[in-house]
Design a protein around this motif. Structure first.
Motif, mmCIF file in Angstrom:
data_model
loop_
_atom_site.group_PDB
_atom_site.id
_atom_site.type_symbol
_atom_site.label_atom_id
_atom_site.label_comp_id
_atom_site.label_asym_id
_atom_site.label_seq_id
_atom_site.Cartn_x
_atom_site.Cartn_y
_atom_site.Cartn_z
ATOM 1 N N PRO A 1 0.812 -1.238 0.000
ATOM 2 C CA PRO A 1 0.000 0.000 0.000
ATOM 3 C C PRO A 1 0.835 1.273 0.000
ATOM 4 O O PRO A 1 0.463 2.264 -0.622
ATOM 5 C CB PRO A 1 -0.813 -0.121 1.300
ATOM 6 C CG PRO A 1 -0.845 -1.580 1.601
ATOM 7 C CD PRO A 1 0.460 -2.120 1.121
ATOM 8 N N ILE A 2 1.992 1.233 0.690
ATOM 9 C CA ILE A 2 2.813 2.442 0.787
ATOM 10 C C ILE A 2 3.585 2.687 -0.498
ATOM 11 O O ILE A 2 3.594 3.793 -1.041
ATOM 12 C CB ILE A 2 3.785 2.344 1.992
ATOM 13 C CG1 ILE A 2 3.003 2.452 3.309
ATOM 14 C CG2 ILE A 2 4.854 3.430 1.925
ATOM 15 C CD1 ILE A 2 3.831 2.161 4.545
ATOM 16 N N GLU A 3 4.252 1.643 -1.015
ATOM 17 C CA GLU A 3 5.147 1.844 -2.143
ATOM 18 C C GLU A 3 4.423 1.845 -3.486
ATOM 19 O O GLU A 3 4.858 2.501 -4.424
ATOM 20 C CB GLU A 3 6.253 0.777 -2.132
ATOM 21 C CG GLU A 3 7.127 0.894 -0.881
ATOM 22 C CD GLU A 3 8.358 0.006 -0.932
ATOM 23 O OE1 GLU A 3 8.579 -0.672 -1.952
ATOM 24 O OE2 GLU A 3 9.095 -0.020 0.058
ATOM 25 N N LYS A 4 3.312 1.123 -3.589
ATOM 26 C CA LYS A 4 2.597 1.076 -4.861
ATOM 27 C C LYS A 4 1.491 2.121 -4.919
ATOM 28 O O LYS A 4 1.225 2.699 -5.966
ATOM 29 C CB LYS A 4 2.007 -0.317 -5.097
ATOM 30 C CG LYS A 4 3.065 -1.375 -5.387
ATOM 31 C CD LYS A 4 2.418 -2.695 -5.785
ATOM 32 C CE LYS A 4 3.472 -3.735 -6.137
ATOM 33 N NZ LYS A 4 2.863 -5.036 -6.539
ATOM 34 N N GLU B 1 -1.443 7.133 2.400
ATOM 35 C CA GLU B 1 -1.052 7.992 3.517
ATOM 36 C C GLU B 1 -1.466 7.397 4.861
ATOM 37 O O GLU B 1 -0.751 7.534 5.853
ATOM 38 C CB GLU B 1 -1.675 9.381 3.341
ATOM 39 C CG GLU B 1 -1.142 10.176 2.172
ATOM 40 C CD GLU B 1 0.288 10.641 2.389
ATOM 41 O OE1 GLU B 1 0.705 10.728 3.559
ATOM 42 O OE2 GLU B 1 0.981 10.906 1.397
ATOM 43 N N SER B 2 -2.621 6.746 4.909
ATOM 44 C CA SER B 2 -3.081 6.179 6.178
ATOM 45 C C SER B 2 -2.159 5.067 6.648
ATOM 46 O O SER B 2 -1.892 4.919 7.847
ATOM 47 C CB SER B 2 -4.513 5.660 6.041
ATOM 48 O OG SER B 2 -4.572 4.574 5.133
ATOM 49 N N LYS B 3 -1.650 4.275 5.708
ATOM 50 C CA LYS B 3 -0.729 3.189 6.064
ATOM 51 C C LYS B 3 0.629 3.744 6.497
ATOM 52 O O LYS B 3 1.276 3.205 7.402
ATOM 53 C CB LYS B 3 -0.554 2.232 4.882
ATOM 54 C CG LYS B 3 -1.788 1.389 4.588
ATOM 55 C CD LYS B 3 -2.079 0.390 5.711
ATOM 56 C CE LYS B 3 -3.243 -0.520 5.368
ATOM 57 N NZ LYS B 3 -3.569 -1.464 6.444
ATOM 58 N N ILE B 4 1.065 4.802 5.838
ATOM 59 C CA ILE B 4 2.330 5.448 6.238
ATOM 60 C C ILE B 4 2.214 5.935 7.682
ATOM 61 O O ILE B 4 3.106 5.727 8.504
ATOM 62 C CB ILE B 4 2.664 6.615 5.297
ATOM 63 C CG1 ILE B 4 2.970 6.087 3.888
ATOM 64 C CG2 ILE B 4 3.840 7.426 5.829
ATOM 65 C CD1 ILE B 4 3.110 7.175 2.839
ATOM 66 N N LYS B 5 1.092 6.587 7.977
ATOM 67 C CA LYS B 5 0.877 7.106 9.328
ATOM 68 C C LYS B 5 0.798 5.973 10.349
ATOM 69 O O LYS B 5 1.371 6.054 11.436
ATOM 70 C CB LYS B 5 -0.406 7.935 9.357
ATOM 71 C CG LYS B 5 -0.676 8.596 10.701
ATOM 72 C CD LYS B 5 -1.942 9.438 10.658
ATOM 73 C CE LYS B 5 -2.210 10.074 12.018
ATOM 74 N NZ LYS B 5 -3.462 10.868 11.997
ATOM 75 N N LYS B 6 0.098 4.891 9.978
ATOM 76 C CA LYS B 6 -0.039 3.750 10.882
ATOM 77 C C LYS B 6 1.327 3.132 11.180
ATOM 78 O O LYS B 6 1.654 2.854 12.333
ATOM 79 C CB LYS B 6 -0.965 2.712 10.248
ATOM 80 C CG LYS B 6 -1.136 1.437 11.058
ATOM 81 C CD LYS B 6 -2.091 1.621 12.226
ATOM 82 C CE LYS B 6 -3.518 1.691 11.769
ATOM 83 N NZ LYS B 6 -4.465 1.708 12.900
ATOM 84 N N LEU B 7 2.132 2.935 10.126
ATOM 85 C CA LEU B 7 3.460 2.340 10.312
ATOM 86 C C LEU B 7 4.327 3.248 11.179
ATOM 87 O O LEU B 7 5.029 2.780 12.089
ATOM 88 C CB LEU B 7 4.120 2.117 8.944
ATOM 89 C CG LEU B 7 5.551 1.553 8.974
ATOM 90 C CD1 LEU B 7 5.603 0.216 9.694
ATOM 91 C CD2 LEU B 7 6.084 1.406 7.544
#
Length: 980
Positions: A708-711, A715-721
């Motif tokens: 989800p982040i690289e492809k 933004e929500s996954k970046i924030k979660k990570l």
């Protein structure tokens, strides 16, 4: 025949019938005689020359002319032809009686009819004529009838057939239009010309309903087809127009409107066939691809109609024993529009009364609005009950989190209406991304999509805790960030200690005393790093110290290990690093922690026995040794295992990453300045070493975060990570911790010429080399300096951009490409950049690139009048990231401390001048680290100037201030070197 705008004239409009396109309009200027009458002197005009006659035109005339222009045959042919062809060829092909393109004919007719309708709507008050067969535009005048005409349709049914005809009335009088050479000028809505009068109609009928009666009194409908004809033609006619009937009855009925929303499942095959964007990946759940179709219906008494608010009435036909009965049902279009608008306001955006949503979005909407809709009188009905009946009640989840010694205890109650669902059962569905499950009554419950996004990671990381696992689960304490999200998102009741909660913000961590036997003093930010590592130690967490190079990761780590020793730790800690760092660690340990016993486990003759580690505090070794000796080293249980330059294990499948994971210790720590180099998997490998399980399994991490982040740049996954790893990564940049003037970081960027640029450069270099060397032989060095300077200047300009020498140069510049790439990178990271060049021409080229990419900038050269205004704008305006400055205008006297990047586009003869330029940013008041980039074109005079600068550095420092003085310092060998 040309008409003069200086003579009396009038604009008129003329209509004629085109062989293929039907009725078209043209605009004409007509000369007026002395009495103001029209003459035969006229001129066709278009929007291109209308301005010449502006004194006799108003705004409506311009609009009419523009519409008429857009209907001309050449315009139509160009618009609808896929490839260039002659106008006559286009029409012969498209309108061929046997092979013509019927679909395109309809599209052209629709295009023209829209324009006819606009023209006829605006032409009231203008003079309109029929064009004569000889092309005379004012042959016969057509008079626009202000009042709309009415139409009454008559049906007379007898035993054998039905007669059908319309009557038209205007101003109370019947209009006799049959056999009168009448014609339909526009089809939708209908405009009809009868004996020089232009009629429009109430209720806007289509012209094709009147066309049959231009040449016949009535239409006869045979008895054998009357039922079909009545159903398809008479019903909508009765619904929309005034009708009188003999031989059958029309009953008018009125009821209140009741909105019904039907929903049904569309199978995956129905929703994905012929679609480019649906998810058809192998293994994708079929239920994920299923759609829900919503249909709005308006019910009036026993009658139900499509959910489109565009009719005042609808008709249903009933066949009786010997006739037909038509029920004309009055509708409430205003109320229907209000219903559609309300659905739009609550996010059901219907089109023609229908909408398809993903199953997750559909049931999220139903859950949110079901009760509100029912309160407003809507009926919600599932159509395909025979397949599966969906639960439409409200789902509910209640979580409670309590901190235990080594984990979090998670207690959950899940409810779907009156049904309580075991937590462990629901968790399995969420982890596997299955969205449907059966309730005890056989209904299918759809798990809300929000539960997947809000609780997905939490449920994935949970484990059964041995108690009542139907409602209770356990979560590792290093997932404190997930628990914090639950608390602040009001997603759970959370009971967590203040001490553990402080981990989220390391500034709130307790201040620990320094170890007594540590020999040295930590800077404040280093002491904060020591406190952070001590906090992690107290909770058995691992961490990543990711400070910038030079901020003292080594000394902070040694302070931690000294503290462990002072607290009574007897087990050794293992430090693993690249071989080149072993000596440095050994020397730093001797300096700061002389009481710690250090053992160097390295070399080809090392003794492969972990028993020798007893009595030592620190074991230093390399990654290579660990990879070779992992089976030996894993027999020892270390206090700490610490990886320096831990990006070495960024590939989780590498042998060294597998080897360090096999080692055993109580605590783990990693040190790196670049925790993420290429991919987010770098992060997974390192963080999974320090806190196993923190980011789940590798496959889980790839699916939930990496892809989800690289492809998708989710933004929500970046924030979660970020939230998950934040407590366990401490990163400080030099700019954050340096209290005094920050250091300068100087970089030389070598660029390569483009092919065209290199050809130009070599051509000029060859020309000047031969000319200059001959000149030196004949005239001597002193008299040749001006030619040398001229040649060097041209070469330097070509190295920058050939446009500086040849304005019509169309090729690229290798340097300009590199400058723009790095400039965009700096801007995207919110940096401010000073761009210096000796050449104003060069700055102008950069300006054009910035204008093209819509990048704001300030500019300063010798011609700039408001110098201070440009400086203040750059300093104060956050949106301005670039300042273009010529050397002579901006080398001194400017204070530009908001910039933290300096680009030197071309090397100066005197390095001291470059330093003055850099000092525009690097001066008192600057709070950021200043990066300088000097762009040098490879294999050009620029590279040679750098070499000469070094060889004549002392001279430059003492004497050289100008190009002229630099020239004087050059001998024949220097010049020959510059031009080879």
């Amino acid at each position: 025949m040309k008409v003069s705008s200086a003579q009396p004239f009038q604009i008129i409009y003329s209509v004629f019938e085109h062989e293929y396109l039907g009725y078209l309009f043209e605009s004409y200027i007509v000369h007026l005689d002395d009495n103001g009458g029209l003459t035969f002197q006229h001129q066709n005009i278009s929007i291109k020359n209308a301005e010449e006659f502006s004194s006799g035109l108003d705004e409506v005339d311009y609009e009419l002319i523009e519409f008429m222009d857009s209907m001309q045959q050449d315009v139509v042919a160009r618009k609808f032809s896929k490839k260039p062809m002659k106008t006559e060829d286009f029409f012969l092909k498209v309108f061929d009686k046997e092979k013509g393109n019927k679909l395109l004919q309809k599209e052209i007719e629709r295009y023209l009819d829209l324009r006819r309708a606009e023209i006829l709507k605006k032409i009231k008050g203008k003079r309109l004529f029929e064009m004569g067969s000889d092309g005379e535009p004012a042959w016969k005048e057509i008079f626009y009838q202000d009042k709309a005409a009415t139409i009454l349709f008559h049906f007379h049914r007898n035993e054998d057939n039905t007669h059908y005809w319309p009557t038209i009335k205007h101003n109370g009088a019947k209009v006799d239009f049959t056999y009168k050479d009448s014609y339909i000028l526009c089809n939708e809505p209908a405009y009809m010309v009868v004996e020089g009068r232009l009629y429009h109609f109430e209720k806007n009928p289509e012209g094709k309903k009147l066309i049959p009666f231009l040449r016949k009194k009535f239409i006869l409908i045979p008895g054998k087809i009357e039922e079909t004809y009545y159903e398809k033609f008479v019903c909508p006619l009765i619904a929309n127009f005034d009708v009188t009937a003999k031989g059958f009855d029309i009953i008018n009925e009125a009821y209140g409107v009741n909105p019904y929303i039907y929903f049904s499942t569309l199978a995956a095959a129905e929703t994905t066939q012929g679609t480019l964007f649906d998810d058809k990946k192998p293994g994708a759940n079929v239920e994920d691809r299923e759609k829900i179709l919503f249909e709005l219906k308006f019910k009036y008494g026993p009658y139900e109609f499509k959910g489109e608010a565009n009719q005042k009435s609808s008709v249903r036909m009933e066949k009786t024993e010997d006739s037909f009965l038509f029920h004309k049902v009055s509708r409430d279009p205003e109320k229907e529009r209000q219903i559609i608008q309300y659905l739009k306001e609550i996010d059901l955006l219907l089109k023609h009364g229908r909408l398809t949503l993903s199953k997750q979005d559909a049931f999220a909407w139903l859950t949110l609005y079901k009760f509100k809709l029912e309160e407003k009188g809507f009926k919600l009905i599932q159509k395909d009950v025979e397949n599966k009946k969906y639960f439409l009640g409200k789902p509910n989840i209640n979580l409670e989190v309590n901190e235990k010694n080594d984990w979090f205890d998670i207690h959950a109650v899940i409810e779907f209406g009156d049904f309580k669902i075991p937590f462990k059962d629901l968790r399995k569905y969420i982890v596997k991304k299955k969205r449907e499950f059966s309730l005890p009554n056989g209904e299918i419950a759809v798990i809300p999509e929000a539960w997947f996004s809000k609780y997905g990671e939490l449920f994935s990381f949970m484990q059964e805790n041995g108690e009542d696992s139907s409602e209770r689960m356990a979560l590792n304490k290093h997932h404190v960030a997930l628990v914090d999200e639950l608390k602040h998102g009001n997603l759970a009741k959370v009971n967590i200690s203040t001490k553990l909660e402080s981990l989220k913000d390391f500034n709130k961590i307790d201040d620990y005393p320094m170890p007594e036997n540590f020999s040295g003093k930590l800077r404040p930010y280093q002491k904060a790093g020591f406190n952070w590592m001590k906090f992690l130690n107290n909770y058995n967490f691992g961490g990543c110290l990711a400070d910038d190079m030079g901020l003292g990761k080594t000394v902070q780590t040694l302070a931690l290990l000294q503290d462990e020793k002072d607290q009574g730790m007897e087990k050794a800690s293992l430090l693993i690093m690249p071989t080149s760092l072993l000596y440095n660690w050994q020397k730093e340990a001797e300096k700061f922690t002389p009481n710690l016993k250090v053992f160097l486990y390295t070399g080809t003759n090392r003794e492969k026995d972990v028993n020798q580690f007893e009595g030592y505090d620190i074991i230093l070794t390399s990654y290579g040794i660990v990879r070779l000796d992992v089976d030996i080293l894993k027999d020892y249980f270390f206090n700490y295992i610490i990886l320096d330059e831990s990006q070495v294990i960024k590939n989780p499948n590498s042998n060294i990453a597998k080897a360090v994971r096999d080692l055993r210790s109580k605590f783990r720590l990693i040190l790196t300045g670049t925790p993420l180099e290429n991919t987010t998997l770098d992060l997974w490998s390192q963080m999974s070493f320090v806190n196993p399980g923190l980011l789940g399994s590798q496959s889980f991490f790839k699916n939930e975060f990496l892809q989800p982040i690289e492809k998708n740049q989710d933004e929500s996954k970046i924030k979660k990570l970020y939230n998950i790893i934040k407590p366990f990564i401490l990163r400080r940049h030099k700019s954050q911790v340096a209290k005094d003037l920050p250091p300068k970081i100087e970089n030389i960027i070598y660029t390569t010429m483009s092919t065209e640029q290199e050809e130009k450069y070599e051509e000029v270099k060859s020309f000047y080399r031969n000319k200059i060397m001959d000149e030196i032989e004949l005239q001597g060095m002193k008299k040749s300096r001006m030619m040398v300077l001229q040649g060097l200047t041209k070469l330097r300009q070509l190295a920058n951009h050939p446009k500086m020498v040849e304005e019509d140069y169309k090729g690229e510049s290798g340097k300009m490409e590199d400058v723009m790439i790095r400039l965009n990178d700096a801007i995207s990271d919110d940096h401010k950049v000073l761009v210096f060049s000796q050449f104003v021409k060069h700055l102008n080229i950069v300006k054009k690139h910035l204008d093209k990419e819509k990048i704001k900038y300030c500019y300063l050269d010798g011609s700039t009048k408001d110098r201070q205004g440009q400086v203040e704008k750059f300093q104060d305006d956050q949106s301005v990231k670039v300042f273009l400055i010529s050397l002579k205008a901006g080398g001194l006297g400017l204070n530009l401390t908001k910039a933290d990047y300096v680009f030197l586009l071309d090397p100066w003869w005197n390095p001291a001048i470059e330093a003055q330029a850099v000092d525009r940013a690097h001066r008192i008041g600057q709070t950021n680290q200043v990066f300088t980039y000097k762009f040098i074109m490879r294999d050009t005079v620029e590279e040679k100037i750098l070499t000469l600068q070094q060889s004549k550095l002392k001279l430059a420092d003492e004497l050289i201030n100008t190009e002229e003085s630099f020239m004087k310092s050059l001998d024949k060998a220097d010049i020959e070197a510059l031009f080879t």
